[in-house]
Design a protein around this motif. Structure first.
Motif, PDB file in Angstrom:
ATOM      1  N   LEU A  72       7.753  23.356 -18.946  1.00  0.00           N
ATOM      2  CA  LEU A  72       8.643  22.650 -20.265  1.00  0.00           C
ATOM      3  C   LEU A  72      10.067  21.707 -19.066  1.00  0.00           C
ATOM      4  N   ALA A  73      10.629  22.614 -18.769  1.00  0.00           N
ATOM      5  CA  ALA A  73      11.643  22.403 -17.254  1.00  0.00           C
ATOM      6  C   ALA A  73      11.024  22.014 -17.304  1.00  0.00           C
ATOM      7  N   LYS A  74      10.107  21.907 -15.906  1.00  0.00           N
ATOM      8  CA  LYS A  74       9.692  21.574 -14.733  1.00  0.00           C
ATOM      9  C   LYS A  74       9.689  19.752 -15.051  1.00  0.00           C
ATOM     10  N   PHE A  75       8.584  19.933 -16.233  1.00  0.00           N
ATOM     11  CA  PHE A  75       8.954  18.500 -16.960  1.00  0.00           C
ATOM     12  C   PHE A  75       9.863  17.647 -17.187  1.00  0.00           C
ATOM     13  N   VAL A  76      10.574  18.466 -17.447  1.00  0.00           N
ATOM     14  CA  VAL A  76      12.586  17.689 -17.429  1.00  0.00           C
ATOM     15  C   VAL A  76      12.729  17.569 -16.730  1.00  0.00           C
ATOM     16  N   LEU A  77      12.789  18.308 -15.402  1.00  0.00           N
ATOM     17  CA  LEU A  77      13.639  18.596 -13.977  1.00  0.00           C
ATOM     18  C   LEU A  77      12.415  17.816 -13.269  1.00  0.00           C
ATOM     19  N   ALA A  78      11.273  17.757 -13.514  1.00  0.00           N
ATOM     20  CA  ALA A  78      10.090  16.038 -12.856  1.00  0.00           C
ATOM     21  C   ALA A  78      10.717  14.707 -12.978  1.00  0.00           C
ATOM     22  N   LEU A 136       0.947  -1.138   0.187  1.00  0.00           N
ATOM     23  CA  LEU A 136      -0.093   0.219   0.371  1.00  0.00           C
ATOM     24  C   LEU A 136       1.194   0.909  -0.294  1.00  0.00           C
ATOM     25  N   LEU A 137       2.057   1.149   1.102  1.00  0.00           N
ATOM     26  CA  LEU A 137       3.101   2.270   0.261  1.00  0.00           C
ATOM     27  C   LEU A 137       3.575   1.730  -0.725  1.00  0.00           C
ATOM     28  N   TRP A 138       3.800   1.301  -1.612  1.00  0.00           N
ATOM     29  CA  TRP A 138       4.638   1.934  -2.998  1.00  0.00           C
ATOM     30  C   TRP A 138       3.293   2.433  -3.349  1.00  0.00           C
ATOM     31  N   LEU A 139       1.898   1.916  -3.166  1.00  0.00           N
ATOM     32  CA  LEU A 139       0.993   2.487  -4.320  1.00  0.00           C
ATOM     33  C   LEU A 139       0.700   4.035  -3.961  1.00  0.00           C
ATOM     34  N   LEU A 140       1.170   4.371  -2.491  1.00  0.00           N
ATOM     35  CA  LEU A 140       1.047   5.794  -2.456  1.00  0.00           C
ATOM     36  C   LEU A 140       1.587   6.731  -2.936  1.00  0.00           C
ATOM     37  N   SER A 141       3.304   5.506  -2.938  1.00  0.00           N
ATOM     38  CA  SER A 141       4.213   6.189  -3.221  1.00  0.00           C
ATOM     39  C   SER A 141       4.093   6.835  -4.733  1.00  0.00           C
ATOM     40  N   ILE A 142       3.398   5.541  -5.666  1.00  0.00           N
ATOM     41  CA  ILE A 142       3.198   5.776  -7.325  1.00  0.00           C
ATOM     42  C   ILE A 142       2.680   6.466  -7.219  1.00  0.00           C
ATOM     43  N   ALA A 143       1.292   7.118  -6.652  1.00  0.00           N
ATOM     44  CA  ALA A 143       0.000   7.658  -6.833  1.00  0.00           C
ATOM     45  C   ALA A 143       0.331   9.203  -6.548  1.00  0.00           C
ATOM     46  N   LEU A 144       1.677   9.495  -5.507  1.00  0.00           N
ATOM     47  CA  LEU A 144       1.655  10.928  -5.581  1.00  0.00           C
ATOM     48  C   LEU A 144       3.049  11.506  -6.895  1.00  0.00           C
ATOM     49  N   ILE A 145       3.708  10.342  -7.080  1.00  0.00           N
ATOM     50  CA  ILE A 145       4.304  10.706  -8.476  1.00  0.00           C
ATOM     51  C   ILE A 145       4.001  11.349  -9.665  1.00  0.00           C
ATOM     52  N   LEU A 146       2.772  10.405  -9.245  1.00  0.00           N
ATOM     53  CA  LEU A 146       1.687  10.764 -10.597  1.00  0.00           C
ATOM     54  C   LEU A 146       0.858  11.344 -10.576  1.00  0.00           C
ATOM     55  N   VAL A 147       0.114  11.717  -9.939  1.00  0.00           N
ATOM     56  CA  VAL A 147      -0.416  12.943  -9.329  1.00  0.00           C
ATOM     57  C   VAL A 147       0.470  13.698  -9.662  1.00  0.00           C
ATOM     58  N   GLY A 148       2.077  14.011  -8.395  1.00  0.00           N
ATOM     59  CA  GLY A 148       2.619  15.671  -9.073  1.00  0.00           C
ATOM     60  C   GLY A 148       3.076  15.536 -10.435  1.00  0.00           C
ATOM     61  N   LEU A 149       2.694  14.869 -11.690  1.00  0.00           N
ATOM     62  CA  LEU A 149       3.160  14.885 -12.588  1.00  0.00           C
ATOM     63  C   LEU A 149       1.493  15.633 -13.285  1.00  0.00           C
ATOM     64  N   ALA A 150       0.564  15.613 -12.735  1.00  0.00           N
ATOM     65  CA  ALA A 150      -0.098  16.451 -13.194  1.00  0.00           C
ATOM     66  C   ALA A 150      -0.554  17.618 -12.918  1.00  0.00           C
ATOM     67  N   GLY A 151       0.360  17.695 -11.809  1.00  0.00           N
ATOM     68  CA  GLY A 151       0.576  18.708 -11.338  1.00  0.00           C
ATOM     69  C   GLY A 151       1.357  19.783 -11.519  1.00  0.00           C
ATOM     70  N   ILE A 152       2.248  18.917 -12.241  1.00  0.00           N
ATOM     71  CA  ILE A 152       2.785  20.333 -13.303  1.00  0.00           C
ATOM     72  C   ILE A 152       2.419  21.242 -14.263  1.00  0.00           C
ATOM     73  N   VAL A 153       1.034  20.163 -15.119  1.00  0.00           N
ATOM     74  CA  VAL A 153       0.022  21.116 -15.687  1.00  0.00           C
ATOM     75  C   VAL A 153      -0.681  22.322 -15.492  1.00  0.00           C
ATOM     76  N   LEU A 154      -1.284  21.776 -13.802  1.00  0.00           N
ATOM     77  CA  LEU A 154      -2.685  21.985 -13.280  1.00  0.00           C
ATOM     78  C   LEU A 154      -1.862  22.627 -12.201  1.00  0.00           C
ATOM     79  N   PRO A 155      -2.231  23.531 -12.216  1.00  0.00           N
ATOM     80  CA  PRO A 155      -1.656  24.823 -11.418  1.00  0.00           C
ATOM     81  C   PRO A 155      -2.222  24.954  -9.902  1.00  0.00           C
ATOM     82  N   ALA A 156      -2.788  24.347  -9.471  1.00  0.00           N
ATOM     83  CA  ALA A 156      -3.827  24.178  -7.980  1.00  0.00           C
ATOM     84  C   ALA A 156      -2.993  22.770  -7.545  1.00  0.00           C
TER      85      ALA A 156
END
Length: 160
Positions: free
Chosen positions: A141-147, A5-25
Motif C-alpha cells: 500500500l505504501a509503495k502504491f501511494v509513493l508510486a 514512440l518514446l512517449w508510448l514507451l514512457s507510459i508503458a514503463l510506468i504502467l508495467v511499474g504499477l503492475a510490478g508493485i503487486v507482482l514481485p517479479a
C-alpha cells in the motif's frame, strides 16, 4: 525513434511499474522511475527538470526500502524465526505462478510454514504468517501511494 514512440514507451514503463508493485517479479517503482526519467529526457528535461527527477528518485528509493522494511517489521513484531522469513520469500516467489490470489496470500502461507517448521507451534506459526502478511500488505500500500506521488510530481511538472 520518434518522440511519439518514446512517449508510448514512457507510459508503458510506468504502467508495467504499477503492475510490478503487486507482482514481485517486476521491480515496480524502478520501472515507474525509468518511465518518468525517460519522459523527462524526451524533451531534454525542460518541462520535467532535475528537481522533479530528484524528488521522484528519492520517493523511489523510499519505496524500494519500504518493501523490505515493512515485511521485516511485521515478521519481527510477531517474533518470526529466520525460517519464517525465508518461507515468506519462497511463498512470494511461488505466488507469482498462482495469479493474484497467490501473490497476495502465498507469503502468509510461506511464513506460517517456515515458522511451523522452526518451532512446531501451530498458533505461533499462524500469528507469524498473519503478521508477515500484514507487513507485506502495508508495504504494498505504501509503495502504491509513493508510486502515485511520483506520477503526480511528473504530471504536474509536465503540465506546468
Amino acid at each position: 525513434m520518434t518522440d511519439s514512440l518514446l512517449w508510448l514507451l514512457s507510459i508503458a514503463l510506468i504502467l508495467v511499474g504499477l503492475a510490478g508493485i503487486v507482482l514481485p517479479a517486476l521491480p515496480g517503482t524502478i520501472l515507474v522511475l525509468a518511465g518518468i526519467v525517460l519522459g523527462a529526457w524526451i524533451d531534454d528535461f525542460t518541462r520535467v527538470g532535475w528537481f522533479a527527477v530528484a524528488a521522484v528518485t528519492v520517493l523511489a528509493v523510499i519505496a524500494w526500502a519500504m518493501d523490505y522494511v515493512a515485511a521485516m517489521l511485521g515478521a519481527k513484531r510477531a517474533g518470526a524465526s529466520r525460517q519464517a522469513i525465508i518461507g515468506a520469500a519462497i511463498g512470494t516467489v511461488a505466488g507469482i505462478f498462482m495469479g493474484i490470489v497467490g501473490v497476495l496470500f502465498m507469503p502468509l502461507v510461506g511464513a506460517a510454514a517456515g515458522e511451523y517448521l522452526a518451532r512446531r507451534d501451530q498458533n505461533k506459526a499462524v500469528r507469524v504468517g498473519i503478521a508477515t502478511w500484514l507487513g507485506l500488505m502495508a508495504g504494498m500500500l505504501a509503495k502504491f501511494v509513493l508510486a502515485f506521488m511520483m506520477i503526480g510530481i511528473f504530471g504536474v511538472a509536465l503540465l506546468v
